[in-house]
Scaffold this motif. Structure first.
Motif, PDB file in Angstrom:
ATOM      1  N   ALA A  89       5.305  24.646   8.238  1.00  0.00           N
ATOM      2  CA  ALA A  89       4.794  25.612   7.446  1.00  0.00           C
ATOM      3  C   ALA A  89       4.528  24.710   6.226  1.00  0.00           C
ATOM      4  N   ASP A  90       3.393  25.238   5.229  1.00  0.00           N
ATOM      5  CA  ASP A  90       3.040  24.539   4.450  1.00  0.00           C
ATOM      6  C   ASP A  90       3.793  23.375   3.544  1.00  0.00           C
ATOM      7  N   GLU A  91       4.807  24.074   3.354  1.00  0.00           N
ATOM      8  CA  GLU A  91       5.906  23.149   2.459  1.00  0.00           C
ATOM      9  C   GLU A  91       6.894  22.325   3.366  1.00  0.00           C
ATOM     10  N   ASP A  92       6.697  22.358   4.371  1.00  0.00           N
ATOM     11  CA  ASP A  92       7.668  21.758   5.214  1.00  0.00           C
ATOM     12  C   ASP A  92       7.477  20.314   5.245  1.00  0.00           C
ATOM     13  N   ALA A  93       8.579  19.344   5.027  1.00  0.00           N
ATOM     14  CA  ALA A  93       8.375  17.695   5.268  1.00  0.00           C
ATOM     15  C   ALA A  93       8.164  17.741   6.713  1.00  0.00           C
ATOM     16  N   THR A  94       7.176  16.609   7.080  1.00  0.00           N
ATOM     17  CA  THR A  94       6.783  16.297   8.321  1.00  0.00           C
ATOM     18  C   THR A  94       7.229  14.893   8.588  1.00  0.00           C
ATOM     19  N   PRO A  95       7.352  14.222  10.055  1.00  0.00           N
ATOM     20  CA  PRO A  95       7.463  13.004  10.199  1.00  0.00           C
ATOM     21  C   PRO A  95       6.319  12.048  10.151  1.00  0.00           C
ATOM     22  N   VAL A  96       5.112  12.566   9.561  1.00  0.00           N
ATOM     23  CA  VAL A  96       3.851  11.897   9.423  1.00  0.00           C
ATOM     24  C   VAL A  96       3.711  11.500   8.002  1.00  0.00           C
ATOM     25  N   PHE A  97       3.224  10.225   7.777  1.00  0.00           N
ATOM     26  CA  PHE A  97       3.123   9.811   6.406  1.00  0.00           C
ATOM     27  C   PHE A  97       1.518   9.509   6.351  1.00  0.00           C
ATOM     28  N   HIS A  98       0.965   9.990   5.235  1.00  0.00           N
ATOM     29  CA  HIS A  98      -0.319   9.962   5.012  1.00  0.00           C
ATOM     30  C   HIS A  98      -0.600   8.411   4.362  1.00  0.00           C
ATOM     31  N   THR A 148       0.854  -0.981  -0.065  1.00  0.00           N
ATOM     32  CA  THR A 148       0.024  -0.057   0.047  1.00  0.00           C
ATOM     33  C   THR A 148       1.084   1.327  -0.152  1.00  0.00           C
ATOM     34  N   PRO A 149       0.534   2.331  -0.463  1.00  0.00           N
ATOM     35  CA  PRO A 149       1.297   3.473  -0.760  1.00  0.00           C
ATOM     36  C   PRO A 149       1.276   4.311   0.384  1.00  0.00           C
ATOM     37  N   VAL A 150       2.345   5.148   0.910  1.00  0.00           N
ATOM     38  CA  VAL A 150       2.165   6.149   1.906  1.00  0.00           C
ATOM     39  C   VAL A 150       2.994   7.263   1.342  1.00  0.00           C
ATOM     40  N   LEU A 151       2.598   8.346   1.707  1.00  0.00           N
ATOM     41  CA  LEU A 151       2.999   9.589   1.087  1.00  0.00           C
ATOM     42  C   LEU A 151       3.416  10.731   2.391  1.00  0.00           C
ATOM     43  N   ARG A 152       4.772  11.109   2.520  1.00  0.00           N
ATOM     44  CA  ARG A 152       5.093  11.796   3.479  1.00  0.00           C
ATOM     45  C   ARG A 152       4.320  13.011   3.381  1.00  0.00           C
ATOM     46  N   CYS A 153       3.747  13.716   4.650  1.00  0.00           N
ATOM     47  CA  CYS A 153       2.877  14.711   4.832  1.00  0.00           C
ATOM     48  C   CYS A 153       3.685  16.073   4.713  1.00  0.00           C
ATOM     49  N   ASP A 154       3.279  17.118   3.829  1.00  0.00           N
ATOM     50  CA  ASP A 154       3.997  18.354   3.951  1.00  0.00           C
ATOM     51  C   ASP A 154       3.027  19.114   5.150  1.00  0.00           C
ATOM     52  N   GLY A 155       3.440  20.125   5.417  1.00  0.00           N
ATOM     53  CA  GLY A 155       2.697  21.146   6.697  1.00  0.00           C
ATOM     54  C   GLY A 155       1.369  21.239   6.349  1.00  0.00           C
ATOM     55  N   ARG A 156       0.849  21.705   5.064  1.00  0.00           N
ATOM     56  CA  ARG A 156      -0.245  21.780   4.770  1.00  0.00           C
ATOM     57  C   ARG A 156      -1.086  20.625   4.901  1.00  0.00           C
ATOM     58  N   ALA A 157      -0.738  19.416   4.399  1.00  0.00           N
ATOM     59  CA  ALA A 157      -1.377  18.177   4.801  1.00  0.00           C
ATOM     60  C   ALA A 157      -1.866  17.691   6.110  1.00  0.00           C
ATOM     61  N   LEU A 158      -0.559  17.937   6.866  1.00  0.00           N
ATOM     62  CA  LEU A 158      -0.701  17.705   8.100  1.00  0.00           C
ATOM     63  C   LEU A 158      -1.795  18.686   9.040  1.00  0.00           C
ATOM     64  N   ASN A 159      -1.495  20.018   8.690  1.00  0.00           N
ATOM     65  CA  ASN A 159      -2.705  20.580   9.090  1.00  0.00           C
ATOM     66  C   ASN A 159      -4.211  20.386   8.950  1.00  0.00           C
ATOM     67  N   GLY A 160      -4.307  19.866   7.634  1.00  0.00           N
ATOM     68  CA  GLY A 160      -5.536  19.329   7.405  1.00  0.00           C
ATOM     69  C   GLY A 160      -6.132  18.449   8.128  1.00  0.00           C
ATOM     70  N   PHE A 161      -5.214  17.385   8.389  1.00  0.00           N
ATOM     71  CA  PHE A 161      -5.545  16.203   9.356  1.00  0.00           C
ATOM     72  C   PHE A 161      -6.038  16.801  10.685  1.00  0.00           C
ATOM     73  N   LEU A 162      -4.981  17.702  11.199  1.00  0.00           N
ATOM     74  CA  LEU A 162      -5.281  18.087  12.620  1.00  0.00           C
ATOM     75  C   LEU A 162      -6.440  18.849  12.626  1.00  0.00           C
ATOM     76  N   GLU A 163      -6.921  19.412  11.559  1.00  0.00           N
ATOM     77  CA  GLU A 163      -7.912  20.238  11.710  1.00  0.00           C
ATOM     78  C   GLU A 163      -9.336  19.471  11.771  1.00  0.00           C
ATOM     79  N   ASP A 164      -9.307  18.516  10.728  1.00  0.00           N
ATOM     80  CA  ASP A 164     -10.538  17.471  10.762  1.00  0.00           C
ATOM     81  C   ASP A 164     -10.584  16.685  12.283  1.00  0.00           C
ATOM     82  N   ARG A 165      -9.427  16.618  12.698  1.00  0.00           N
ATOM     83  CA  ARG A 165      -9.595  15.761  14.254  1.00  0.00           C
ATOM     84  C   ARG A 165     -10.292  16.676  15.027  1.00  0.00           C
TER      85      ARG A 165
END
Length: 266
Positions: free
Chosen positions: A182-191, A131-148
């Motif tokens: 920041a939006d373009e930062d790489a994070t340690p979270v994988f989508h 199954t694929p995993v995609l490293r979250c940038d800050g924009r994606a991670l913030n979207g996850f946290l906003e949903d939660r």
């Protein structure tokens, strides 16, 4: 190795009834259903021998056949997409070396996600599922946290070993991080991207296993493989400038349409 893509689609979604028939407007303003856009994404994958839609609902069947898709009817008893893929694969008589489950709620799935996934399964003889995993940038991670924070179930996250074998998948954001990105930062979270490639032996065994407590708590079908001791390979994929989001809730429609407009997806 021959490859079959199955797109499982059901009408009676708990969070979003009739979701496969929901319309999405692309950059040109043209509206096409979620199931059609998912089928088009599957047809864009190179090296695939066959693409079918698997459903238990005549409304989805009629809509899919109207835009040219091949449809396999399955029972209403399938608990999730993997069980539906297993039933459809059996109805088709097998005959493929790799079966891909491209779930019908991910119309922005780039073709190379699936191509890399299939190659990963070919290269790792120990893995029975990939199954694929995609490293979250800050924009994606913030979207996850906003949903939660809003009480919505958004994307799924994954953690895995150094050789990319899955340790866990969760609808919570794991691993925990207290940093601000920041939006373009790489994070340690994988989508976790909701696509799977199975070896036929693992797919055939899946419906015979009972759902374990982790699968039931998280509502994540891939945990059944792990709870029964099967290796799930996490294949890291690259976004290449593409945004990716699954349609889980009605609130995701404008989010995905905005992404399509930004990327120029018709």
């Amino acid at each position: 190795m021959s490859v079959l893509i199955i797109i499982p689609a059901r009408y009676a979604s708990t969070r979003y009834p009739a979701k496969p028939l929901a319309e999405l407007r692309g950059a040109t303003g043209e509206a096409r259903s979620l199931i059609q856009r998912s089928w088009e994404a599957a047809c864009a994958v190179e090296g695939v021998d066959r693409v079918v839609v698997a459903t238990d609902d005549d409304r989805i069947k009629d809509a899919a056949e109207a835009f040219g898709a091949e449809v396999v009817m399955t029972s209403e008893d399938c608990a999730n997409g993997t069980e539906r893929c297993a039933e459809a694969f059996d109805a088709l008589g097998g005959g493929y070396d790799i079966v891909v489950n491209l779930q019908g709620d991910a119309p922005l799935t780039p073709a190379w996600f699936v191509e890399d996934l299939v190659q990963g399964l070919r290269d790792d003889s120990m893995a029975e599922v990939a199954t694929p995993v995609l490293r979250c940038d800050g924009r994606a991670l913030n979207g996850f946290l906003e949903d939660r924070r809003a009480g919505r179930v958004g994307g799924t996250t994954a953690v895995f070993t150094t050789d990319r074998h899955a340790l866990y998948f969760s609808k919570e954001v794991v691993p925990f991080t207290s940093e601000t990105y920041a939006d373009e930062d790489a994070t340690p979270v994988f989508h976790h991207v909701g696509v799977y490639a199975y070896r036929p032996s693992a797919l055939g065994a899946y419906p015979r296993w009972s759902a374990g407590p982790l699968e039931q708590l998280e509502g994540l079908e891939q945990l059944r493989f792990m709870e029964h001791g099967r290796q799930v390979l996490c294949v890291e994929v690259e976004a290449r400038g593409r945004q990716f989001w699954e349609l889980n809730n009605p609130e995701d429609v404008p989010r995905i349409e905005a992404m399509m407009a930004e990327m120029g997806v018709a």
